[in-house]
Design a protein around this motif. Structure first.
Motif, short mmCIF file in Angstrom:
data_model
loop_
_atom_site.label_atom_id
_atom_site.label_comp_id
_atom_site.label_asym_id
_atom_site.label_seq_id
_atom_site.Cartn_x
_atom_site.Cartn_y
_atom_site.Cartn_z
N HIS A 81 39.23 20.63 47.43
CA HIS A 81 39.33 19.39 46.89
C HIS A 81 37.76 19.64 45.98
O HIS A 81 37.76 18.73 44.92
CB HIS A 81 38.84 18.96 48.30
CG HIS A 81 39.57 18.25 49.30
ND1 HIS A 81 40.66 17.21 48.79
CD2 HIS A 81 39.63 19.38 50.33
CE1 HIS A 81 41.23 17.17 50.00
NE2 HIS A 81 40.67 18.30 50.86
N TYR A 84 40.08 19.14 42.22
CA TYR A 84 39.75 17.80 42.26
C TYR A 84 38.58 17.00 41.73
O TYR A 84 38.71 16.00 40.72
CB TYR A 84 41.11 17.14 43.50
CG TYR A 84 41.96 17.90 43.65
CD1 TYR A 84 43.50 17.68 42.88
CD2 TYR A 84 42.95 18.53 44.46
CE1 TYR A 84 43.99 18.05 41.97
CE2 TYR A 84 43.65 19.02 44.23
CZ TYR A 84 44.35 18.99 43.58
OH TYR A 84 46.03 19.15 43.64
N TYR A 88 38.48 14.93 38.15
CA TYR A 88 38.15 13.27 38.44
C TYR A 88 37.15 13.13 36.78
O TYR A 88 36.75 12.46 36.19
CB TYR A 88 38.48 12.94 39.55
CG TYR A 88 39.32 12.77 39.54
CD1 TYR A 88 40.64 12.10 39.87
CD2 TYR A 88 39.18 13.15 41.35
CE1 TYR A 88 41.51 12.36 40.81
CE2 TYR A 88 40.09 13.08 42.78
CZ TYR A 88 41.39 12.53 42.10
OH TYR A 88 43.18 12.45 42.21
N ARG A 203 50.13 15.01 41.18
CA ARG A 203 50.53 14.11 42.03
C ARG A 203 49.12 13.82 42.47
O ARG A 203 48.39 12.95 43.33
CB ARG A 203 50.39 15.14 42.95
CG ARG A 203 51.47 16.09 43.73
CD ARG A 203 52.17 16.46 44.64
NE ARG A 203 51.22 17.44 45.30
CZ ARG A 203 51.65 18.24 44.08
NH1 ARG A 203 52.88 18.86 44.10
NH2 ARG A 203 51.12 20.02 44.81
N ALA A 204 47.71 14.05 42.15
CA ALA A 204 46.25 13.90 42.05
C ALA A 204 45.84 12.84 41.63
O ALA A 204 44.87 12.03 41.89
CB ALA A 204 44.80 15.41 41.68
#
Length: 509
Positions: A81, A84, A88, A203-204
């Motif tokens: 996580h 990701y 972001y 996907r993210a």
């Protein structure tokens, strides 16, 4: 986020671009590590005040350099996580840096993009793929080579793109900068081994993702092909998701389509070009070249790791060169097949040999213009410097328009200021000049920009001196270059431009 933090990065162009353009790190706070001789000359360096950001280098080298903290992305096969969250944050910063106040929550999507690549994963029938994109999306279709663009330019183009298609390379990870709902099509090569995991990024970021599996033919140099069924599946996938995207993102109505075909030949076409009978072979130390009617094809001279590395270095210069337009022989083809160790490049054929002792007035003017362009480009740079490591007359030739161009780059280097160094060769790769101006650019273990710029200037001055000193006194234009000959090689850039202006006004030709 730590105030005053000093960062160590790989000394590569895009690593520096991301740090400076996207993350806003002042260039003065970067320590750039050279990509050559890292484990030898810098082994004893103590860098405890620096953070190292990058992939996993050789463990012994990392231990020897003694960084305060090691920051690197998680392995892509076990994404966390935290990884990701980092993506972001990178996306948010990149959009802010690229679009600023012009950013909109509903971007104006207007195009489909095919990422051009010089590796063998690019399908041979790329023209059929372009027509499929155009027919299924009804959008303007562009072919882009991302390595020729800055990070912020890439972000701006992708923010206005509805469809992104590319082979299994790191460039396709730029999909993280696209808007949610835009479409990603990966041309997946069986040589990539899933190393890039573009599907995870798609996907993210909620991007419809389609993968077309390509298989290498057994024949050497052959590129994979998209079958008619695969093209139909790509078309169906785009047609399925595009209507929903139009509703969500207020896509404008289709306008006149424009297809920009890829200008660089791939592996198979380059190999076919060598099958013609009308060609001339030339053997160099590390490469062999074939002169054809349409251009000059270069391949490694022998099938060894040393010869591959030399060819690879030159091709990286050709693919990523940011030198001023016109001073480098145009690139017509690139093939990098890492899977099967196949490397090949094609450049334009330059018809005029550079012989300083027998230059015509037109050739002398063309040579001086090229040297002045390189000098101007060096003067405008304070961060990244180009050193033409093998610059005798044999590696320059005149184009059909009369401009002198360089074409051999296997010993050339782009080097950043602030790169860690042991001596001047880390900062220039070659000579730094003579006399009082010969100051080593390696100052307290860092490459100093002023001395690097002086070294480039010295090289250009020697090239100009070789040209003007070879002009015979009986020549009609001799009087226009006398002041350069008298001052050589310690003349100024202003004097060079003044000489060019005099030759242009004289209209001797």
């Amino acid at each position: 986020q730590e105030t005053g933090t000093l960062l160590a990065l790989p000394g590569t162009y895009f690593a520096v671009q991301y740090a400076v353009e996207v993350f806003g790190v002042p260039f003065s706070r970067l320590l750039l590590l050279p990509s050559f001789s890292l484990s030898q000359g810098l082994r004893a360096t103590n860098l405890r005040e620096y953070l190292w950001i990058g992939g996993a280098a050789v463990p012994a080298v990392q231990a020897a350099l003694k960084f305060r903290k090691l920051l690197r992305p998680s392995a892509l096969d076990c994404l966390s996580h935290g990884f990701y969250e980092g993506l972001y944050a990178a996306r948010k910063l990149a959009l802010r840096a690229s679009l600023g106040s012009q950013r909109s929550d509903i971007p104006h999507l207007r195009q489909a993009i095919l990422l051009e690549s010089s590796n063998l994963c690019m399908p041979y029938n790329v023209g059929d793929l372009l027509h499929t994109l155009q027919a299924s999306s009804g959008l303007e279709t562009l072919v882009l080579r991302l390595e020729t663009m800055s990070v912020l330019e890439q972000v701006r183009e992708l923010q206005h793109s509805s469809v992104l298609v590319g082979s299994s390379t790191g460039g396709l990870w730029n999909c993280i900068f696209m808007s949610p709902g835009t479409i990603v099509v990966e041309l997946h090569c069986n040589s990539s081994g899933g190393a890039f995991e573009v599907s995870a990024a798609a996907r993210a970021f909620r991007l419809p993702y389609f993968r077309a599996d390509l298989t290498f033919p057994r024949e050497k140099w052959k590129q994979p092909r998209l079958s008619s069924r695969q093209l139909a599946n790509i078309s169906a996938f785009i047609s399925r998701f595009l209507p929903a995207q139009k509703v969500l993102l207020e896509m404008p109505s289709p306008k006149e389509q424009r297809i920009q075909p890829g200008s660089v030949l791939g592996c198979e076409d380059l190999k076919l070009s060598l099958e013609v009978g009308n060609k001339t072979r030339h053997l160099g130390w590390l490469k062999q070249s074939w002169t054809l009617p349409q251009g000059v094809v270069k391949v490694p001279r022998a099938n060894t790791a040393h010869h591959w590395a030399s060819m690879w270095m030159e091709m990286q210069h050709l693919a990523n060169s940011s030198l001023p337009r016109g001073v480098v022989a145009n690139i017509m083809g690139l093939c990098m097949d890492v899977q099967r160790n196949r490397y090949m490049a094609m450049q334009e054929w330059l018809p005029g040999a550079y012989a300083p002792g027998s230059l015509t007035a037109v050739q002398l003017l063309g040579a001086l213009r090229t040297f002045a362009t390189l000098w101007d480009d060096n003067r405008n740079s304070s961060v990244r410097f180009f050193f033409y490591g093998d610059a005798p007359a044999k590696n320059w030739r005149f184009s059909r328009t009369g401009q002198l161009r360089m074409f051999d780059f296997d010993s050339s280097r782009w080097i950043f200021a602030n790169t860690a160094c042991k001596d001047h060769s880390y900062c220039t790769g070659s000579s730094i000049g003579t006399g009082t101006a010969a100051v080593s650019p390696c100052v307290q273990g860092r490459c100093a920009a002023p001395a690097m710029s002086n070294a480039v200037t010295y090289h250009i001055q020697t090239w100009v001196s070789a040209a003007v000193k070879a002009v015979p006194p009986a020549s009609a234009w001799f009087r226009h270059i006398q002041h350069l000959r008298r001052r050589a090689p310690h003349f100024t850039r202003k004097m060079l431009h003044s000489t060019i202006a005099q030759l242009e006004q004289a209209a001797l030709w």
